[in-house]
Scaffold this motif. Structure first.
Motif, PDB file in Angstrom:
ATOM      1  N   VAL B  16       0.861  -1.182   0.000  1.00  0.00           N
ATOM      2  CA  VAL B  16       0.000   0.000   0.000  1.00  0.00           C
ATOM      3  C   VAL B  16       0.896   1.231   0.000  1.00  0.00           C
ATOM      4  CG1 VAL B  16      -1.976   1.127   1.060  1.00  0.00           C
ATOM      5  CG2 VAL B  16      -1.548  -1.280   1.491  1.00  0.00           C
ATOM      6  N   THR B  17       0.678   2.120  -0.941  1.00  0.00           N
ATOM      7  CA  THR B  17       1.527   3.306  -1.021  1.00  0.00           C
ATOM      8  C   THR B  17       0.851   4.484  -0.320  1.00  0.00           C
ATOM      9  OG1 THR B  17       0.548   4.077  -3.072  1.00  0.00           O
ATOM     10  CG2 THR B  17       2.399   2.538  -3.263  1.00  0.00           C
ATOM     11  N   TYR B  18       1.630   5.508  -0.097  1.00  0.00           N
ATOM     12  CA  TYR B  18       1.110   6.744   0.495  1.00  0.00           C
ATOM     13  C   TYR B  18       0.023   7.315  -0.430  1.00  0.00           C
ATOM     14  CZ  TYR B  18       1.564  10.890   3.534  1.00  0.00           C
ATOM     15  OH  TYR B  18       1.336  11.896   4.437  1.00  0.00           O
ATOM     16  N   ALA B  19       0.227   7.201  -1.737  1.00  0.00           N
ATOM     17  CA  ALA B  19      -0.767   7.709  -2.690  1.00  0.00           C
ATOM     18  C   ALA B  19      -2.094   6.951  -2.548  1.00  0.00           C
ATOM     19  CB  ALA B  19      -0.233   7.593  -4.116  1.00  0.00           C
ATOM     20  N   ASP B  20      -2.032   5.637  -2.333  1.00  0.00           N
ATOM     21  CA  ASP B  20      -3.252   4.841  -2.092  1.00  0.00           C
ATOM     22  C   ASP B  20      -3.982   5.378  -0.866  1.00  0.00           C
ATOM     23  OD1 ASP B  20      -2.690   3.101  -4.174  1.00  0.00           O
ATOM     24  OD2 ASP B  20      -1.576   1.708  -2.891  1.00  0.00           O
ATOM     25  N   PHE B  21      -3.194   5.647   0.174  1.00  0.00           N
ATOM     26  CA  PHE B  21      -3.739   6.168   1.425  1.00  0.00           C
ATOM     27  C   PHE B  21      -4.480   7.484   1.176  1.00  0.00           C
ATOM     28  CE2 PHE B  21      -3.226   9.039   5.025  1.00  0.00           C
ATOM     29  CZ  PHE B  21      -3.726   8.292   6.076  1.00  0.00           C
ATOM     30  N   LEU B  22      -3.842   8.378   0.421  1.00  0.00           N
ATOM     31  CA  LEU B  22      -4.456   9.678   0.124  1.00  0.00           C
ATOM     32  C   LEU B  22      -5.766   9.495  -0.649  1.00  0.00           C
ATOM     33  CD1 LEU B  22      -1.374  11.841  -0.968  1.00  0.00           C
ATOM     34  CD2 LEU B  22      -2.601  11.942   1.199  1.00  0.00           C
ATOM     35  N   LEU B  23      -5.716   8.588  -1.602  1.00  0.00           N
ATOM     36  CA  LEU B  23      -6.889   8.347  -2.446  1.00  0.00           C
ATOM     37  C   LEU B  23      -8.054   7.829  -1.609  1.00  0.00           C
ATOM     38  CD1 LEU B  23      -7.629   8.410  -5.469  1.00  0.00           C
ATOM     39  CD2 LEU B  23      -7.120   5.965  -5.536  1.00  0.00           C
ATOM     40  N   LEU B  24      -7.752   6.844  -0.778  1.00  0.00           N
ATOM     41  CA  LEU B  24      -8.805   6.182  -0.008  1.00  0.00           C
ATOM     42  C   LEU B  24      -9.367   7.065   1.098  1.00  0.00           C
ATOM     43  CD1 LEU B  24     -10.351   3.562   0.538  1.00  0.00           C
ATOM     44  CD2 LEU B  24      -8.445   2.817   1.972  1.00  0.00           C
ATOM     45  N   PHE B  25      -8.497   7.724   1.859  1.00  0.00           N
ATOM     46  CA  PHE B  25      -8.966   8.427   3.058  1.00  0.00           C
ATOM     47  C   PHE B  25      -9.187   9.917   2.856  1.00  0.00           C
ATOM     48  CE2 PHE B  25      -6.987   4.624   4.929  1.00  0.00           C
ATOM     49  CZ  PHE B  25      -8.105   4.161   5.620  1.00  0.00           C
ATOM     50  N   LEU B  26      -8.743  10.466   1.736  1.00  0.00           N
ATOM     51  CA  LEU B  26      -8.956  11.900   1.525  1.00  0.00           C
ATOM     52  C   LEU B  26      -9.686  12.217   0.220  1.00  0.00           C
ATOM     53  CD1 LEU B  26      -5.658  12.791   3.192  1.00  0.00           C
ATOM     54  CD2 LEU B  26      -7.787  13.934   3.774  1.00  0.00           C
ATOM     55  N   VAL B  27      -9.186  11.708  -0.881  1.00  0.00           N
ATOM     56  CA  VAL B  27      -9.786  12.067  -2.171  1.00  0.00           C
ATOM     57  C   VAL B  27     -11.224  11.531  -2.271  1.00  0.00           C
ATOM     58  CG1 VAL B  27      -9.601  11.861  -4.668  1.00  0.00           C
ATOM     59  CG2 VAL B  27      -7.546  12.224  -3.301  1.00  0.00           C
ATOM     60  N   LEU B  28     -11.434  10.279  -1.876  1.00  0.00           N
ATOM     61  CA  LEU B  28     -12.781   9.701  -1.969  1.00  0.00           C
ATOM     62  C   LEU B  28     -13.807  10.443  -1.105  1.00  0.00           C
ATOM     63  CD1 LEU B  28     -12.260   5.831  -2.307  1.00  0.00           C
ATOM     64  CD2 LEU B  28     -12.968   7.484  -4.041  1.00  0.00           C
ATOM     65  N   PRO B  29     -13.543  10.641   0.193  1.00  0.00           N
ATOM     66  CA  PRO B  29     -14.517  11.397   0.994  1.00  0.00           C
ATOM     67  C   PRO B  29     -14.704  12.827   0.497  1.00  0.00           C
ATOM     68  CG  PRO B  29     -12.582  10.832   2.309  1.00  0.00           C
ATOM     69  CD  PRO B  29     -12.481  10.074   1.050  1.00  0.00           C
ATOM     70  N   LEU B  30     -13.629  13.441  -0.006  1.00  0.00           N
ATOM     71  CA  LEU B  30     -13.755  14.805  -0.532  1.00  0.00           C
ATOM     72  C   LEU B  30     -14.664  14.823  -1.762  1.00  0.00           C
ATOM     73  CD1 LEU B  30     -10.124  16.182  -0.134  1.00  0.00           C
ATOM     74  CD2 LEU B  30     -12.204  17.199   0.808  1.00  0.00           C
ATOM     75  N   ALA B  31     -14.511  13.840  -2.615  1.00  0.00           N
ATOM     76  CA  ALA B  31     -15.356  13.767  -3.813  1.00  0.00           C
ATOM     77  C   ALA B  31     -16.818  13.573  -3.413  1.00  0.00           C
ATOM     78  CB  ALA B  31     -14.886  12.619  -4.704  1.00  0.00           C
ATOM     79  N   ALA B  32     -17.049  12.714  -2.418  1.00  0.00           N
ATOM     80  CA  ALA B  32     -18.420  12.479  -1.953  1.00  0.00           C
ATOM     81  C   ALA B  32     -19.021  13.768  -1.388  1.00  0.00           C
ATOM     82  CB  ALA B  32     -18.427  11.375  -0.900  1.00  0.00           C
ATOM     83  N   LEU B  33     -18.228  14.479  -0.585  1.00  0.00           N
ATOM     84  CA  LEU B  33     -18.701  15.743  -0.005  1.00  0.00           C
ATOM     85  C   LEU B  33     -18.999  16.770  -1.090  1.00  0.00           C
ATOM     86  CD1 LEU B  33     -16.598  16.652   3.143  1.00  0.00           C
ATOM     87  CD2 LEU B  33     -19.076  16.817   2.888  1.00  0.00           C
TER      88      LEU B  33
END
Lengths: 151, 131
Positions: B16-33
């Protein structure tokens, strides 16, 4: 290499910001005391969970000798505090900025009053400003912000 | 993307990369919001406050994080970041700082809008009751 442990390094960095935010906007933060702290707690819990996964997955690690010791599963107490404090910095910052903006006529009057008093110019000027500026006019709120959320 | 899903990787505990982490825990919830808030995101005041807070967060975090990285208080595993270092810090960390600030600001904005909406609804109900 001699360096600070994580905990004091974190607190010295974060607490002055929170203190300044309370000095500037205590009235707005206190007014919202039943709402925004939940957001800080929620964000803290959310990022603690995310951090646990990142640590288990091995993306980052900590120098154990620089940690205080207590941990929640794989997450050091310092990390939980980090997420709570950084969330608080942003949330409080937003709440204060929003509050100041909503009441900018009152805020301006208050500061004019303080300035007048500081100059030794007591009485009429100060009180006059405060009464005329004590209530933000409806026209001051931009139309965008009056739109009701449809969610 | 040329690798297996983030979820599979989390389960196996590696890759699991740092980029995966960003995508899962930040980009996805931000997109939903963003989908929920839509047009309200274009409010000038919201954009100004959020942009300023993100900038302050980045400028305030960078030297602190850099110092911690030099002291090796925390380290990033090889192969889990893109490899670049700005100062001693991977670009992902700056992104994390920006996205965390954005998420917190967005949620605060949503909270303030909701509180005002509720307040407005109550005032309207009071008016009807008094009639």
């Amino acid at each position: 290499m001699t360096h600070w442990p994580y905990l004091p390094f974190l607190l010295v960095w974060a607490l002055p910001v929170l203190l300044v935010q309370w000095l500037v906007g205590a009235r707005y933060l206190w007014r919202g005391r039943r709402s925004w702290p939940w957001l800080v707690l929620g964000l803290g819990a959310y990022f603690t969970l995310a951090d646990a996964i990142a640590i288990i997955a091995g993306i980052w690690r900590f120098d154990r000798t620089a940690l205080a010791g207590p941990a929640l599963g794989p997450v050091p107490i310092e990390e939980i505090l980090f997420y709570l404090l950084t969330a608080a910095m942003v949330v409080q910052g937003f709440v204060v900025a929003w509050g100041v903006w909503e009441e900018r006529t009152t805020v301006a009057a208050r500061w004019r009053g303080r300035l007048a008093r500081w100059r030794g110019n007591h009485g009429a000027v100060d009180r006059g400003d405060l009464t005329t500026g004590s209530r933000p006019r409806a026209a001051d709120a931009p139309p965008q912000s009056r739109r009701a959320p449809d969610a | 993307m040329g690798h297996t899903s983030v979820f599979e990787n989390v389960g196996k505990g590696h890759h699991v990369t740092y980029a995966d982490f960003l995508l899962l825990f930040l980009v996805l919830p931000l997109a939903a919001l963003a989908l929920v808030l839509r047009r309200r995101l274009l409010g000038k005041r919201f954009l100004a406050f959020t942009g300023t807070l993100m900038l302050i967060a980045l400028v305030y975090m960078a030297p602190w994080d850099h110092t911690a990285a030099v002291w090796r208080l925390w380290t990033w595993a090889p192969g889990r970041t893109w490899g670049a270092r700005w100062w001693a810090v991977p670009p992902e960390e700056y992104l994390f700082c920006l996205l965390e600030a954005l998420l917190a600001a967005l949620l605060t904005y949503a909270l303030l809008l909701w509180l005002r909406h509720r307040e407005g609804a109550r005032t309207a109900a009071d008016k009807v009751a008094r009639r």
